[in-house]
Design a protein around this motif. Structure first.
Motif, short mmCIF file in Angstrom:
data_model
loop_
_atom_site.label_atom_id
_atom_site.label_comp_id
_atom_site.label_asym_id
_atom_site.label_seq_id
_atom_site.Cartn_x
_atom_site.Cartn_y
_atom_site.Cartn_z
N ARG A 91 -44.64 -19.04 47.60
CA ARG A 91 -44.27 -17.89 46.78
C ARG A 91 -45.53 -17.16 46.30
N THR A 92 -45.43 -15.85 46.11
CA THR A 92 -46.51 -15.06 45.54
C THR A 92 -46.10 -14.64 44.14
N VAL A 93 -46.99 -14.86 43.17
CA VAL A 93 -46.74 -14.48 41.79
C VAL A 93 -47.78 -13.41 41.42
N ASN A 94 -47.30 -12.29 40.90
CA ASN A 94 -48.19 -11.19 40.52
C ASN A 94 -48.44 -11.22 39.03
N TYR A 95 -49.58 -11.80 38.65
CA TYR A 95 -50.00 -11.85 37.26
C TYR A 95 -50.78 -10.57 36.94
N GLN A 96 -50.99 -10.32 35.66
CA GLN A 96 -51.76 -9.15 35.24
C GLN A 96 -53.16 -9.16 35.86
N GLU A 97 -53.74 -10.36 36.01
CA GLU A 97 -55.10 -10.49 36.55
C GLU A 97 -55.16 -10.37 38.06
N GLY A 98 -54.02 -10.49 38.75
CA GLY A 98 -53.96 -10.40 40.20
C GLY A 98 -52.94 -11.37 40.77
N ALA A 99 -52.76 -11.30 42.08
CA ALA A 99 -51.75 -12.11 42.77
C ALA A 99 -52.26 -13.53 43.01
N VAL A 100 -51.34 -14.48 42.90
CA VAL A 100 -51.59 -15.87 43.25
C VAL A 100 -50.60 -16.20 44.36
N THR A 101 -51.11 -16.68 45.49
CA THR A 101 -50.26 -16.93 46.65
C THR A 101 -50.11 -18.43 46.91
N GLY A 102 -49.10 -18.76 47.72
CA GLY A 102 -48.89 -20.15 48.12
C GLY A 102 -48.31 -21.04 47.04
N MET A 103 -47.63 -20.45 46.07
CA MET A 103 -47.11 -21.21 44.93
C MET A 103 -45.79 -21.91 45.26
N ILE A 104 -45.50 -22.94 44.45
CA ILE A 104 -44.23 -23.68 44.52
C ILE A 104 -43.31 -23.08 43.46
N GLU A 105 -42.07 -22.80 43.81
CA GLU A 105 -41.08 -22.31 42.84
C GLU A 105 -40.09 -23.41 42.52
N THR A 106 -39.81 -23.59 41.21
CA THR A 106 -38.81 -24.56 40.76
C THR A 106 -37.92 -23.94 39.69
N ALA A 125 -47.07 -36.87 43.06
CA ALA A 125 -47.69 -35.75 42.34
C ALA A 125 -47.57 -34.52 43.24
N VAL A 126 -47.05 -33.42 42.69
CA VAL A 126 -46.71 -32.25 43.50
C VAL A 126 -47.55 -31.02 43.15
N GLY A 127 -47.67 -30.71 41.85
CA GLY A 127 -48.32 -29.45 41.50
C GLY A 127 -48.84 -29.37 40.08
N ILE A 128 -49.40 -28.20 39.78
CA ILE A 128 -50.01 -27.88 38.48
C ILE A 128 -49.27 -26.67 37.93
N THR A 129 -48.79 -26.75 36.69
CA THR A 129 -48.05 -25.65 36.08
C THR A 129 -48.91 -24.40 36.00
N SER A 130 -48.36 -23.29 36.50
CA SER A 130 -49.03 -22.00 36.45
C SER A 130 -48.31 -21.05 35.49
N GLY A 131 -47.01 -20.90 35.66
CA GLY A 131 -46.27 -19.98 34.80
C GLY A 131 -44.81 -19.94 35.15
N GLY A 132 -44.11 -19.01 34.52
CA GLY A 132 -42.68 -18.86 34.78
C GLY A 132 -42.09 -17.79 33.90
N THR A 133 -40.80 -17.70 33.97
CA THR A 133 -40.06 -16.75 33.15
C THR A 133 -40.24 -17.12 31.69
#
Length: 160
Positions: A91-106, A125-133
């Motif tokens: 998944r691609t997440v568009n943050y204010q600072e820029g896009a982050v690609t290759g993310m896992i969505e849950t 162990a799967v991932g590191i929390t980045s963000g969400g709704t």
């Protein structure tokens, strides 16, 4: 996390490690110094020299990418432990600072302050929390995680 020399590392969110080079606990105990920080593009960072901090990863025996639909558990400072299911990869997440690609969505609930926390599925162990709704964690909640395997490989680290 360990490198070949057995020096301990903390792996966390890159948007967190971008903030400063030296890291301490709330009580002022030294954690270590920033080794790497990747954000945007990715969202991981590593802190080297974390030998003084006890990490709770004893139940995690491997790093991997479970199947879409798998149950996952997230641990974070704000919301504690929450569960959900793995929705998809790349998944691609568009943050204010820029896009982050290759993310896992849950669907696991995350809120501001949870960043850098762990995502796991059983003992994997799967991932590191980045963000969400932000706001209420409803049935259609979306949360995003940096894949841990990618972060570890980039720094030559392994789970120990």
């Amino acid at each position: 996390m360990n490198r070949g020399s057995h020096l301990k590392h903390v792996v966390t969110a890159g948007h967190c490690t971008n903030i400063g080079a030296t890291w301490t606990t709330r009580d002022g105990q030294t954690v270590g110094t920033r080794q790497a920080s990747s954000f945007p593009g990715n969202d991981y960072g590593t802190i080297r020299g974390a030998g003084q901090v006890q990490l709770d990863n004893a139940q995690l025996t491997q790093v991997g990418r479970p199947a879409v639909g798998a149950q996952v558990t997230k641990k974070g400072s704000t919301t504690g432990t929450t569960s959900g299911r793995l929705v998809g990869y790349d998944r691609t997440v568009n943050y204010q600072e820029g896009a982050v690609t290759g993310m896992i969505e849950t669907t696991a609930c995350t809120q501001p302050g949870d960043s850098g926390g762990s995502l796991q599925s059983g003992s994997t162990a799967v991932g590191i929390t980045s963000g969400g709704t932000t706001g209420s964690c409803t049935a259609n909640y979306q949360s995003y995680f940096q894949p841990l395997d990618e972060a570890l490989q980039s720094q030559g680290l392994t789970l120990k």
